[in-house]
Design a protein around this motif. Structure first.
Motif, mmCIF file in Angstrom:
data_model
loop_
_atom_site.group_PDB
_atom_site.id
_atom_site.type_symbol
_atom_site.label_atom_id
_atom_site.label_comp_id
_atom_site.label_asym_id
_atom_site.label_seq_id
_atom_site.Cartn_x
_atom_site.Cartn_y
_atom_site.Cartn_z
ATOM 1 N N LEU A 160 20.267 4.869 -99.178
ATOM 2 C CA LEU A 160 19.581 5.962 -98.485
ATOM 3 C C LEU A 160 18.318 5.483 -97.764
ATOM 4 C CD1 LEU A 160 19.922 8.745 -101.199
ATOM 5 C CD2 LEU A 160 21.047 8.710 -98.975
ATOM 6 N N THR A 161 17.663 4.478 -98.307
ATOM 7 C CA THR A 161 16.421 4.000 -97.691
ATOM 8 C C THR A 161 16.660 3.007 -96.561
ATOM 9 O OG1 THR A 161 16.186 2.196 -99.295
ATOM 10 C CG2 THR A 161 15.112 4.288 -99.830
ATOM 11 N N LEU A 162 17.769 2.291 -96.598
ATOM 12 C CA LEU A 162 17.980 1.213 -95.627
ATOM 13 C C LEU A 162 18.001 1.650 -94.158
ATOM 14 C CD1 LEU A 162 20.361 -1.499 -97.110
ATOM 15 C CD2 LEU A 162 17.998 -1.717 -96.360
ATOM 16 N N PRO A 163 18.556 2.816 -93.809
ATOM 17 C CA PRO A 163 18.490 3.212 -92.391
ATOM 18 C C PRO A 163 17.064 3.214 -91.850
ATOM 19 C CG PRO A 163 20.054 4.597 -93.536
ATOM 20 C CD PRO A 163 19.366 3.778 -94.594
ATOM 21 N N ILE A 164 16.111 3.682 -92.661
ATOM 22 C CA ILE A 164 14.710 3.685 -92.251
ATOM 23 C C ILE A 164 14.163 2.263 -92.218
ATOM 24 C CG2 ILE A 164 12.382 4.426 -92.914
ATOM 25 C CD1 ILE A 164 13.754 6.899 -94.210
ATOM 26 N N VAL A 165 14.457 1.512 -93.270
ATOM 27 C CA VAL A 165 13.963 0.133 -93.374
ATOM 28 C C VAL A 165 14.459 -0.708 -92.198
ATOM 29 C CG1 VAL A 165 14.032 -1.976 -94.765
ATOM 30 C CG2 VAL A 165 13.774 0.251 -95.885
ATOM 31 N N MET A 209 9.294 6.820 -102.722
ATOM 32 C CA MET A 209 9.689 7.356 -104.029
ATOM 33 C C MET A 209 10.679 8.482 -103.800
ATOM 34 S SD MET A 209 5.954 7.371 -105.951
ATOM 35 C CE MET A 209 6.544 7.529 -107.620
ATOM 36 N N PHE A 210 11.605 8.640 -104.741
ATOM 37 C CA PHE A 210 12.590 9.719 -104.662
ATOM 38 C C PHE A 210 12.195 10.866 -105.562
ATOM 39 C CE2 PHE A 210 15.243 6.585 -102.683
ATOM 40 C CZ PHE A 210 16.132 7.310 -101.909
ATOM 41 N N THR A 211 12.390 12.086 -105.066
ATOM 42 C CA THR A 211 12.269 13.270 -105.909
ATOM 43 C C THR A 211 13.677 13.687 -106.292
ATOM 44 O OG1 THR A 211 12.310 14.707 -103.961
ATOM 45 C CG2 THR A 211 10.160 14.062 -104.798
ATOM 46 N N LEU A 226 2.826 7.550 -98.459
ATOM 47 C CA LEU A 226 3.902 7.733 -99.429
ATOM 48 C C LEU A 226 5.048 8.462 -98.747
ATOM 49 C CD1 LEU A 226 5.107 7.796 -102.318
ATOM 50 C CD2 LEU A 226 3.859 9.943 -102.658
ATOM 51 N N LEU A 227 6.214 7.839 -98.720
ATOM 52 C CA LEU A 227 7.407 8.459 -98.139
ATOM 53 C C LEU A 227 8.252 9.022 -99.268
ATOM 54 C CD1 LEU A 227 9.163 9.088 -95.665
ATOM 55 C CD2 LEU A 227 10.261 6.855 -95.996
ATOM 56 N N ALA A 228 8.307 10.344 -99.368
ATOM 57 C CA ALA A 228 9.084 11.022 -100.404
ATOM 58 C C ALA A 228 10.458 11.390 -99.848
ATOM 59 C CB ALA A 228 8.345 12.273 -100.892
ATOM 60 N N MET A 229 11.496 10.998 -100.588
ATOM 61 C CA MET A 229 12.871 11.245 -100.136
ATOM 62 C C MET A 229 13.647 11.971 -101.218
ATOM 63 S SD MET A 229 13.721 7.578 -98.301
ATOM 64 C CE MET A 229 15.279 8.223 -97.607
ATOM 65 N N LYS A 230 14.719 12.621 -100.783
ATOM 66 C CA LYS A 230 15.627 13.278 -101.719
ATOM 67 C C LYS A 230 17.008 12.690 -101.595
ATOM 68 C CE LYS A 230 13.692 17.878 -102.493
ATOM 69 N NZ LYS A 230 12.423 17.775 -101.796
ATOM 70 N N LYS A 231 17.775 12.749 -102.691
ATOM 71 C CA LYS A 231 19.158 12.287 -102.648
ATOM 72 C C LYS A 231 20.037 13.368 -102.038
ATOM 73 C CE LYS A 231 18.961 9.058 -106.457
ATOM 74 N NZ LYS A 231 19.542 8.629 -107.715
#
Length: 284
Positions: free
Chosen positions: A172-177, A251-253, A279-284
């Protein structure tokens, strides 16, 4: 075209988030949308047509105020405001969080970028404010920008993971990275209870190589942050940020995990970490 939603409140804190969102939008080739929620006191006892006219008049006025505010921020940073490269949007309503969430979920947005309004610790930050409310409700990533975090090229992204769903989270994070062509450093705080995490296990020792192969991205690494006390998440994050100086922290919520335990007031360890990086907050 993808967009970045940047709510603002005409404060000095919000100015910093505006510039951060602007520079990030340039890197990602996305349009910044500057957003403001207005709620001028208009008597609801007025005839409906009159009330709507007053609302429309207020929105028009606040859109001009928003435009001038953003233009002033650009000017301070010696940046030319190109009208068709950005968008100004004002909504009328009493619930700021709901209106921001509604706009974020209904638009083609990559991120919401908001200021943390000077909160000095994770608990203080998440205990209240519009930003924390949006983080809890938004379906898209929310980048919380501290008051004194100045934008710089993002080439080192840290990701705090409990390791339980690390492959799914990395996916989930790699597209942004990848869009930022950044290094992704994943870290896990140990010891944690309850947890089956074993820092000496083959899975943990080999995870960096496995992730690089699985996702065909060489700039992935994983480290373990050891703490003397069990469940000292805050101390582990503080150690990592101090020693590695990442550009942003992800971080994931999610439902009842160590991240949410961080917000639990029963946690015996007080939060020691000042949020000095976005801080980049993401959800699954």
């Amino acid at each position: 075209m993808k967009k970045i939603l940047i709510p603002t409140y005409f404060s000095e804190n919000a100015e910093n988030a505006v510039l951060y969102g602007l520079f990030l939008s340039q890197v990602l080739k996305a349009k910044p949308v500057y957003f403001y929620v207005t709620h001028k006191n208009i008597l609801t006892s007025k005839p409906h047509d009159t009330f709507l006219h007053e609302v429309e008049k207020d929105i028009k006025h606040q859109t001009e105020v928003l435009h001038n505010s953003i233009k002033s921020i650009y000017a301070k940073a010696n940046i030319e405001l190109v009208e068709n490269h950005c968008e100004f949007l004002v909504k009328y309503g009493a619930d700021t969080i709901d209106l921001i969430e509604e706009q974020a979920d209904n638009g083609q947005y990559e991120f919401v970028v908001m200021a943390t309004h000077g909160a000095s610790g994770l608990k203080k930050f998440f205990a209240g404010s519009n930003t924390s409310g949006i983080i809890q409700k938004s379906k898209i990533p929310v980048l919380a920008v501290p008051y004194d975090a100045k934008y710089k090229l993002i080439d080192d992204i840290a990701f705090a993971s409990d390791f339980e769903n690390i492959e799914q989270e990395v996916e989930l994070t790699l597209p942004i990275v990848k869009k930022l062509n950044a290094k992704l450093t994943i870290f896990t705080v140990h010891p944690m209870y309850p947890s089956s995490f074993n820092p000496e296990s083959k899975k943990v020792l080999n995870i960096s190589e496995e992730l690089r192969k699985k996702f065909d991205y060489e700039k992935i690494n994983h480290i373990v942050i050891n703490r003397a006390e069990e469940n000292d998440i805050e101390g582990g994050i503080k150690d990592f940020v101090a020693n590695h100086n990442p550009d942003i922290l992800i971080m994931f919520t999610k439902e009842r995990t160590w991240f949410e335990n961080l917000l639990d007031r029963s946690n015996t360890s007080e939060v020691a970490l000042d949020i000095k990086i976005p801080l980049l907050a993401m959800k699954k």
